[in-house]
Design an enzyme around this catalytic site. Structure first.
Site, PDB file in Angstrom:
ATOM      1  N   TRP A 109     -18.685 -21.919 -38.519  1.00 55.38           N
ATOM      2  CA  TRP A 109     -18.136 -22.693 -39.624  1.00 55.38           C
ATOM      3  C   TRP A 109     -17.290 -23.160 -39.265  1.00 55.38           C
ATOM      4  CZ3 TRP A 109     -17.506 -17.150 -39.834  1.00 55.38           C
ATOM      5  CH2 TRP A 109     -16.548 -16.983 -39.515  1.00 55.38           C
ATOM      6  N   ARG A 110     -17.209 -23.528 -37.504  1.00 55.09           N
ATOM      7  CA  ARG A 110     -16.472 -24.463 -37.120  1.00 55.09           C
ATOM      8  C   ARG A 110     -16.702 -25.627 -36.694  1.00 55.09           C
ATOM      9  NH1 ARG A 110     -11.866 -19.387 -34.243  1.00 55.09           N
ATOM     10  NH2 ARG A 110     -11.016 -19.469 -35.670  1.00 55.09           N
ATOM     11  N   GLU A 170     -14.900 -18.815 -46.353  1.00 53.56           N
ATOM     12  CA  GLU A 170     -13.820 -19.134 -46.658  1.00 53.56           C
ATOM     13  C   GLU A 170     -13.362 -17.904 -47.845  1.00 53.56           C
ATOM     14  OE1 GLU A 170     -10.324 -19.442 -46.021  1.00 53.56           O
ATOM     15  OE2 GLU A 170     -11.806 -20.584 -44.208  1.00 53.56           O
ATOM     16  N   GLN A 224     -13.233 -11.184 -48.238  1.00 55.96           N
ATOM     17  CA  GLN A 224     -13.173  -9.477 -48.250  1.00 55.96           C
ATOM     18  C   GLN A 224     -12.720  -8.861 -46.647  1.00 55.96           C
ATOM     19  OE1 GLN A 224     -12.820 -10.445 -51.477  1.00 55.96           O
ATOM     20  NE2 GLN A 224     -14.395  -8.241 -51.525  1.00 55.96           N
ATOM     21  N   THR A 225     -12.957  -9.595 -45.506  1.00 54.70           N
ATOM     22  CA  THR A 225     -13.297  -8.544 -44.404  1.00 54.70           C
ATOM     23  C   THR A 225     -13.491  -9.246 -43.261  1.00 54.70           C
ATOM     24  OG1 THR A 225     -15.420  -7.489 -43.011  1.00 54.70           O
ATOM     25  CG2 THR A 225     -15.926  -9.067 -44.452  1.00 54.70           C
ATOM     26  N   TYR A 268      -4.367 -20.904 -52.210  1.00 54.41           N
ATOM     27  CA  TYR A 268      -4.454 -20.866 -50.352  1.00 54.41           C
ATOM     28  C   TYR A 268      -6.917 -21.090 -49.833  1.00 54.41           C
ATOM     29  CZ  TYR A 268      -6.814 -18.327 -46.293  1.00 54.41           C
ATOM     30  OH  TYR A 268      -8.168 -18.674 -44.944  1.00 54.41           O
ATOM     31  N   ASP A 294      -2.366 -17.620 -44.979  1.00 52.32           N
ATOM     32  CA  ASP A 294      -3.414 -16.628 -44.731  1.00 52.32           C
ATOM     33  C   ASP A 294      -2.326 -15.329 -43.937  1.00 52.32           C
ATOM     34  OD1 ASP A 294      -3.990 -16.490 -42.168  1.00 52.32           O
ATOM     35  OD2 ASP A 294      -5.381 -16.847 -41.839  1.00 52.32           O
ATOM     36  N   CYS A 320       2.726  -9.303 -26.634  1.00 56.19           N
ATOM     37  CA  CYS A 320       3.777  -9.843 -26.701  1.00 56.19           C
ATOM     38  C   CYS A 320       4.288 -10.060 -25.379  1.00 56.19           C
ATOM     39  CB  CYS A 320       5.001  -9.438 -27.390  1.00 56.19           C
ATOM     40  SG  CYS A 320       4.990  -8.710 -29.162  1.00 56.19           S
ATOM     41  N   CYS A 358       2.631 -13.416 -24.132  1.00 55.56           N
ATOM     42  CA  CYS A 358       2.473 -15.008 -25.691  1.00 55.56           C
ATOM     43  C   CYS A 358       3.646 -15.880 -24.901  1.00 55.56           C
ATOM     44  CB  CYS A 358       3.060 -13.667 -26.635  1.00 55.56           C
ATOM     45  SG  CYS A 358       3.336 -14.897 -28.100  1.00 55.56           S
TER      46      CYS A 358
END
Length: 347
Positions: free
Chosen positions: A20-21, A33, A38-39, A116, A134, A195, A198
């Site tokens: 979808w990108r 979306e 849902q998952t 959203y 989100d 971390c 990061c």
């Protein structure tokens, strides 16, 4: 702007190649979306591809029958979202001449689309200046800025949305929204975040205060309601008796089996359950327990026992919303995941 530029730089290198990108088509972005609410991405991608293959346009979706949509949705849960999607597609055809809107305000008018989803669709399809917040974004912001407000309380939600809007990278809001969401999904993960490597770790408040595992803060959920279903499996002449669930309860418009719900769990064939079964299936009927399964919903915990019924006598007119179907037809009917699991394992 260091925070935003760091995220954009990280995203350029680490973003996943997701189907979808590759588009700014609002219909396709809407599909992705709603499914991804849902998952996880790895589980949701096959569903997305199946839906897009079955309904390549919003017109195709609107013309589909509800049963086929629910069947494709099977296993995702929250079936009301699938029904809302069908209503949304019809609304786009009726109110927008089949052109899926990209305006945030117009998207909010569609069934099942809240702030959203409207922000995500408008941002990713048309570059709207709307922050998309989100679970991944909540986590990144809570940890980096050390925010203690609960993300599932009205005050906390408002605080995070205000901050997200302030941080929005105005030259390319859609790209920035994708970047911070992806960063939360892959780098600043809920469990075992990276971390040490990061790019934001120098100024991360949670890392400095040893509170990475404590953020974001969430208020405890209400206890789940326990329900006990006793299903009766009647097979005759290579057909099985199924029940069409109506509105007013879980699994609306899906198919399961004749059922007696009890207030308590039964260890086996308790006398009062036997008496109830005899009243339904005749005095010569007999039951044997096939299996017991548990199924967890958002607010309910279902314990289901499945009984095979032998020597039964059925007057179909006395069974509300029930019908006989072949095992092949059963496979084509939309079912709750609990029922589908039983069928796959035991039928």
């Amino acid at each position: 702007m260091d925070f935003q530029h760091t995220l954009l730089s990280w995203y350029k290198t680490h973003k996943r190649d997701l189907p979808w990108r590759h588009t700014n088509n609002p219909y396709i972005i809407w599909l992705s979306e709603i499914i991804l609410q849902q998952t996880r991405v790895d589980q949701g991608t096959p569903y997305f591809l199946k839906f897009l293959d079955a309904f390549p346009t919003v017109t195709d979706f609107a013309k589909a029958d509800e049963a086929s949509i629910l069947k494709l949705w099977q296993g995702l849960g929250y079936y009301s979202r699938a029904r809302n999607m069908h209503a949304t597609a019809k609304q786009v055809i009726g109110d927008y001449n089949g052109v899926f809107p990209t305006s945030y305000q117009e998207l909010l008018k569609l069934r099942g689309i809240g702030p959203y989803s409207a922000a995500a669709i408008s941002s990713f399809s048309a570059g709207a200046k709307q922050a998309v917040v989100d679970g991944n974004v909540f986590r990144v912001l809570a940890r980096y800025f050390g925010i203690q407000s609960p993300i599932n309380a009205p005050k906390g939600i408002k605080e995070f949305n205000v901050l997200a809007a302030e941080l929005l990278f105005m030259p390319d809001p859609g790209l920035y929204n994708q970047a911070i969401m992806e960063f939360g999904a892959l780098q600043c993960k809920a469990k075992k975040p990276g971390c040490s490597i990061c790019p934001l770790n120098v100024d991360c408040v949670a890392l400095k205060t040893d509170s990475v595992g404590k953020l974001p803060v969430k208020l405890p959920k209400a206890a789940k309601k326990s329900r006990y279903f006793n299903y009766f499996i009647c097979i005759k002449n290579n057909q099985i008796l199924v029940r069409h669930r109506l509105a007013g309860d879980i699994w609306q418009h899906l198919f399961d089996f004749p059922c007696i719900e009890t207030k308590d769990a039964y260890d086996g064939l308790q006398p009062d359950l036997m008496d109830a079964a005899v009243a339904v299936f005749g005095v010569d009927s007999s039951l044997s327990l096939k299996t017991s399964l548990r199924h967890i919903l958002t607010h309910q915990l279902i314990t289901a026992k499945f009984f095979l019924v032998d020597d039964f006598f059925i007057e179909l007119s006395k069974f509300d919303n029930c019908k006989w179907v072949s095992l092949q037809e059963l496979d084509e009917l939309p079912q709750p995941k609990l029922i589908n699991n039983f069928i796959e394992k035991f039928l």
